[in-house]
Design a protein around this motif. Structure first.
Motif, PDB file in Angstrom:
ATOM      1  N   LEU A 126     -12.938 -74.286  43.946  1.00 43.97           N
ATOM      2  CA  LEU A 126     -12.626 -74.171  45.368  1.00 43.97           C
ATOM      3  C   LEU A 126     -13.735 -74.753  46.232  1.00 43.97           C
ATOM      4  CD1 LEU A 126     -11.113 -70.584  45.315  1.00 43.97           C
ATOM      5  CD2 LEU A 126      -9.879 -72.710  45.732  1.00 43.97           C
ATOM      6  N   ASN A 127     -14.998 -74.589  45.817  1.00 38.70           N
ATOM      7  CA  ASN A 127     -16.103 -75.199  46.554  1.00 38.70           C
ATOM      8  C   ASN A 127     -15.986 -76.718  46.555  1.00 38.70           C
ATOM      9  OD1 ASN A 127     -17.225 -72.714  47.126  1.00 38.70           O
ATOM     10  ND2 ASN A 127     -18.661 -72.758  45.412  1.00 38.70           N
ATOM     11  N   ALA A 128     -15.584 -77.290  45.412  1.00 38.07           N
ATOM     12  CA  ALA A 128     -15.418 -78.742  45.328  1.00 38.07           C
ATOM     13  C   ALA A 128     -14.264 -79.216  46.200  1.00 38.07           C
ATOM     14  CB  ALA A 128     -15.201 -79.169  43.876  1.00 38.07           C
ATOM     15  N   TRP A 129     -13.216 -78.393  46.299  1.00 42.70           N
ATOM     16  CA  TRP A 129     -12.064 -78.776  47.126  1.00 42.70           C
ATOM     17  C   TRP A 129     -12.442 -78.891  48.606  1.00 42.70           C
ATOM     18  CZ3 TRP A 129      -7.227 -75.516  45.306  1.00 42.70           C
ATOM     19  CH2 TRP A 129      -6.871 -75.930  44.000  1.00 42.70           C
ATOM     20  N   VAL A 281      -2.382 -62.943  50.379  1.00 40.16           N
ATOM     21  CA  VAL A 281      -3.671 -63.087  51.064  1.00 40.16           C
ATOM     22  C   VAL A 281      -4.243 -61.717  51.409  1.00 40.16           C
ATOM     23  CG1 VAL A 281      -4.805 -63.951  53.142  1.00 40.16           C
ATOM     24  CG2 VAL A 281      -3.150 -65.393  51.929  1.00 40.16           C
ATOM     25  N   THR A 282      -3.412 -60.831  51.950  1.00 37.11           N
ATOM     26  CA  THR A 282      -3.878 -59.482  52.302  1.00 37.11           C
ATOM     27  C   THR A 282      -4.362 -58.739  51.061  1.00 37.11           C
ATOM     28  OG1 THR A 282      -2.338 -59.381  54.156  1.00 37.11           O
ATOM     29  CG2 THR A 282      -3.182 -57.291  53.317  1.00 37.11           C
ATOM     30  N   GLU A 283      -3.615 -58.828  49.987  1.00 34.93           N
ATOM     31  CA  GLU A 283      -4.006 -58.141  48.749  1.00 34.93           C
ATOM     32  C   GLU A 283      -5.304 -58.720  48.197  1.00 34.93           C
ATOM     33  OE1 GLU A 283      -1.305 -56.656  45.307  1.00 34.93           O
ATOM     34  OE2 GLU A 283      -1.885 -58.718  44.789  1.00 34.93           O
ATOM     35  N   ALA A 284      -5.443 -60.046  48.260  1.00 38.28           N
ATOM     36  CA  ALA A 284      -6.661 -60.683  47.753  1.00 38.28           C
ATOM     37  C   ALA A 284      -7.879 -60.253  48.560  1.00 38.28           C
ATOM     38  CB  ALA A 284      -6.499 -62.203  47.789  1.00 38.28           C
ATOM     39  N   ASP A 285      -7.729 -60.174  49.881  1.00 41.35           N
ATOM     40  CA  ASP A 285      -8.844 -59.717  50.718  1.00 41.35           C
ATOM     41  C   ASP A 285      -9.263 -58.299  50.352  1.00 41.35           C
ATOM     42  OD1 ASP A 285      -9.082 -62.055  52.143  1.00 41.35           O
ATOM     43  OD2 ASP A 285      -7.734 -61.425  53.752  1.00 41.35           O
ATOM     44  N   ASP A 286      -8.302 -57.486  49.954  1.00 37.69           N
ATOM     45  CA  ASP A 286      -8.589 -56.100  49.599  1.00 37.69           C
ATOM     46  C   ASP A 286      -9.240 -55.991  48.220  1.00 37.69           C
ATOM     47  OD1 ASP A 286      -8.487 -53.236  49.821  1.00 37.69           O
ATOM     48  OD2 ASP A 286      -6.734 -53.274  48.509  1.00 37.69           O
ATOM     49  N   LEU A 287      -8.684 -56.701  47.239  1.00 37.31           N
ATOM     50  CA  LEU A 287      -9.146 -56.542  45.852  1.00 37.31           C
ATOM     51  C   LEU A 287     -10.428 -57.307  45.557  1.00 37.31           C
ATOM     52  CD1 LEU A 287      -5.858 -56.659  43.721  1.00 37.31           C
ATOM     53  CD2 LEU A 287      -7.161 -54.667  44.462  1.00 37.31           C
ATOM     54  N   CYS A 288     -10.638 -58.439  46.212  1.00 35.24           N
ATOM     55  CA  CYS A 288     -11.747 -59.325  45.848  1.00 35.24           C
ATOM     56  C   CYS A 288     -12.899 -59.272  46.841  1.00 35.24           C
ATOM     57  CB  CYS A 288     -11.254 -60.768  45.730  1.00 35.24           C
ATOM     58  SG  CYS A 288      -9.916 -60.997  44.539  1.00 35.24           S
ATOM     59  N   ILE A 400      -7.150 -66.087  39.450  1.00 34.61           N
ATOM     60  CA  ILE A 400      -7.235 -67.418  40.066  1.00 34.61           C
ATOM     61  C   ILE A 400      -6.435 -67.450  41.363  1.00 34.61           C
ATOM     62  CG2 ILE A 400      -6.558 -69.848  39.809  1.00 34.61           C
ATOM     63  CD1 ILE A 400      -7.105 -69.518  36.775  1.00 34.61           C
ATOM     64  N   SER A 401      -5.225 -66.925  41.328  1.00 39.37           N
ATOM     65  CA  SER A 401      -4.363 -66.948  42.512  1.00 39.37           C
ATOM     66  C   SER A 401      -4.926 -66.083  43.629  1.00 39.37           C
ATOM     67  CB  SER A 401      -2.950 -66.494  42.143  1.00 39.37           C
ATOM     68  OG  SER A 401      -2.356 -67.411  41.237  1.00 39.37           O
ATOM     69  N   HIS A 402      -5.504 -64.936  43.290  1.00 37.40           N
ATOM     70  CA  HIS A 402      -6.151 -64.113  44.314  1.00 37.40           C
ATOM     71  C   HIS A 402      -7.296 -64.865  44.974  1.00 37.40           C
ATOM     72  CE1 HIS A 402      -4.627 -59.962  42.838  1.00 37.40           C
ATOM     73  NE2 HIS A 402      -4.159 -60.185  44.054  1.00 37.40           N
ATOM     74  N   LEU A 403      -8.122 -65.510  44.182  1.00 37.71           N
ATOM     75  CA  LEU A 403      -9.275 -66.217  44.741  1.00 37.71           C
ATOM     76  C   LEU A 403      -8.834 -67.401  45.593  1.00 37.71           C
ATOM     77  CD1 LEU A 403     -11.635 -66.083  41.629  1.00 37.71           C
ATOM     78  CD2 LEU A 403     -11.818 -64.735  43.736  1.00 37.71           C
ATOM     79  N   VAL A 404      -7.792 -68.101  45.163  1.00 33.57           N
ATOM     80  CA  VAL A 404      -7.253 -69.201  45.963  1.00 33.57           C
ATOM     81  C   VAL A 404      -6.695 -68.668  47.276  1.00 33.57           C
ATOM     82  CG1 VAL A 404      -5.384 -70.907  46.079  1.00 33.57           C
ATOM     83  CG2 VAL A 404      -6.806 -70.753  44.027  1.00 33.57           C
ATOM     84  N   ALA A 405      -5.944 -67.569  47.218  1.00 35.27           N
ATOM     85  CA  ALA A 405      -5.366 -66.986  48.424  1.00 35.27           C
ATOM     86  C   ALA A 405      -6.453 -66.536  49.391  1.00 35.27           C
ATOM     87  CB  ALA A 405      -4.466 -65.811  48.046  1.00 35.27           C
ATOM     88  N   ARG A 406      -7.499 -65.920  48.860  1.00 32.81           N
ATOM     89  CA  ARG A 406      -8.569 -65.417  49.738  1.00 32.81           C
ATOM     90  C   ARG A 406      -9.330 -66.563  50.393  1.00 32.81           C
ATOM     91  NH1 ARG A 406     -13.873 -62.508  49.410  1.00 32.81           N
ATOM     92  NH2 ARG A 406     -13.705 -60.992  51.100  1.00 32.81           N
TER      93      ARG A 406
END
Length: 415
Positions: A126-129, A281-288, A400-406
């Motif tokens: 994601l940093n490279a993107w 996105v909301t779930e990712a912000d909460d879990l990660c 992976i999907s959580h981190l991408v969403a966040r």
């Protein structure tokens, strides 16, 4: 006395079936089941085949008669690469012994330590993107899969993507990425079924060097290779060098088809409904928010339920293909030696008997107790030979999907 399965009997049916298959393979298989039932015998070209399509019949096939089946050689070749046998290509007693030896490597307790590598590699991607707004998504996800595999299996990284400090070694990108293989029965790429997937190169010098060093040292580095080197069979023997090399080559590439294919399809499915992305996105912000989420939280997440629903709609292996090694019968119908046996997750996952409104993307099917107990769900195969790493793959793709969403949010979703 067992009877042959019902099916088309026209003398020219092999040619007609082949033409129908090439026009639309799943419409052809669905038509067979609708006309003849859930066990259908048919000719495809000159090959005798049996389609098994009903949930009870598929369960009988894989729970009671798995030992009577074998994988075809072209499917095994896609897993071996240019190397030796491993769990996915062994048969009979040799397979049973290897499965027992490898089971500890994929137990739930290892998931947490592996998730740290998933998070690190995904964050790097994601940093490279951020400096490359347009990317080749399938290639990026395959490299990500290769990096995670290198870390989890070998405690290694890929040249140009991570430092070698404290690692077992660095793999060249070409070696980690592998080659694309296309194989078919008898080597005929015009055959009805063609297996296309990544596999190990003819030369894997860096990988073999890491394996040999680990065998010599016996060091436990907390990776899958250490578990394999230290594993013992029921009679107390360790695997030979050749067995270890063959197994590692297969494990390294096990996710190269499934994970990129599944994530792209999942992200497309989510993109079709803004409310799903917003919830992810909301779930990712909460879990990660603080650290890598606990695997128990990933398991119960809406993201994993949505991922499972996408796997229902787009199974990585839309047809499971076996051959009869020893004759048997199901429901009084005969399965003769050397006949090809087909089970189609694509058909079963879209069958309203098991999944009401099958074409609707509905993650709630897989939320807690709402999951339909009578469903037939085969994204990772079925029976004793179901993928041993299925839980690792599911948790990996969910994180992976959580981190991408966040990181990207709903407005910059990658599809």
């Amino acid at each position: 006395m067992a009877m042959p399965p019902p099916g088309p009997t026209d003398p020219d049916s092999g040619r007609i079936n082949y033409e129908s298959w090439q026009a639309d393979m799943f419409a052809f298989l669905r038509g067979l089941a609708e006309r003849h039932g859930d066990i259908v015998g048919f000719q495809l070209g000159g090959s005798p085949c049996i389609l098994v399509n009903g949930a009870p019949e598929v369960r009988k096939l894989f729970s009671e008669h798995e030992a009577c089946l074998r994988k075809p050689e072209f499917v095994k070749d896609s897993n071996r690469g240019h190397w030796g046998d491993g769990l996915t290509t062994l048969e009979g007693a040799a397979w049973q012994a290897r499965r027992r030896a490898l089971r500890p490597s994929f137990r739930a307790g290892h998931l947490t330590s592996h998730m740290a590598a998933v998070a690190r590699c995904t964050t790097d991607m994601l940093n490279a993107w951020s400096s490359h707004p347009v990317v080749n998504l399938l290639r990026e996800l395959r490299i990500l899969t290769a990096r995670i595999a290198a870390s989890v299996v070998l405690d290694a990284d890929i040249e140009g993507y991570g430092p070698d400090t404290g690692r077992s070694g660095i793999l060249p990108l070409s070696e980690a990425y592998g080659e694309d293989y296309a194989g078919a029965s008898g080597g005929d790429l015009a055959a009805p079924l063609v297996m296309i997937r990544p596999r190990a190169l003819p030369r894997m010098d860096a990988t073999v060097r890491i394996i040999d060093q680990r065998i010599a040292s016996g060091e436990d580095r907390g990776d899958v290779l250490s578990e394999i080197v230290l594993a013992r069979s029921a009679d107390g023997d360790r695997l030979t060098r050749e067995e270890i090399v063959g197994e590692v080559m297969q494990i390294l590439y096990a996710g190269h088809l499934t994970i990129p294919f599944t994530l792209v399809n999942f992200w497309r499915d989510a993109a079709a409904a803004n409310e799903i992305i917003a919830r992810l996105v909301t779930e990712a912000d909460d879990l990660c928010v603080n650290d890598v989420p606990k695997t128990a939280n990933l398991s119960k997440s809406y993201c994993m339920a949505a991922l499972k629903e996408s796997l229902r709609l787009h199974p990585p292996a839309p047809i499971l293909y076996r051959e009869v090694e020893n004759a048997f019968e199901i429901n009084g119908l005969e399965f003769s030696r050397n006949v090809a046996v087909w089970v189609s997750p694509q058909l079963l996952h879209n069958d309203a008997r098991y999944f009401p409104e099958p074409h609707r993307f509905a993650p709630e099917r897989f939320m807690g107790a709402a999951a339909t107990p009578g469903s037939i769900y085969l994204p990772f195969g079925s029976g004793r030979r179901a993928c041993i790493g299925n839980q690792l793959a599911l948790h990996q793709m969910t994180l992976i999907s959580h981190l991408v969403a966040r990181r990207l949010g709903a407005t910059r979703w990658p599809i």
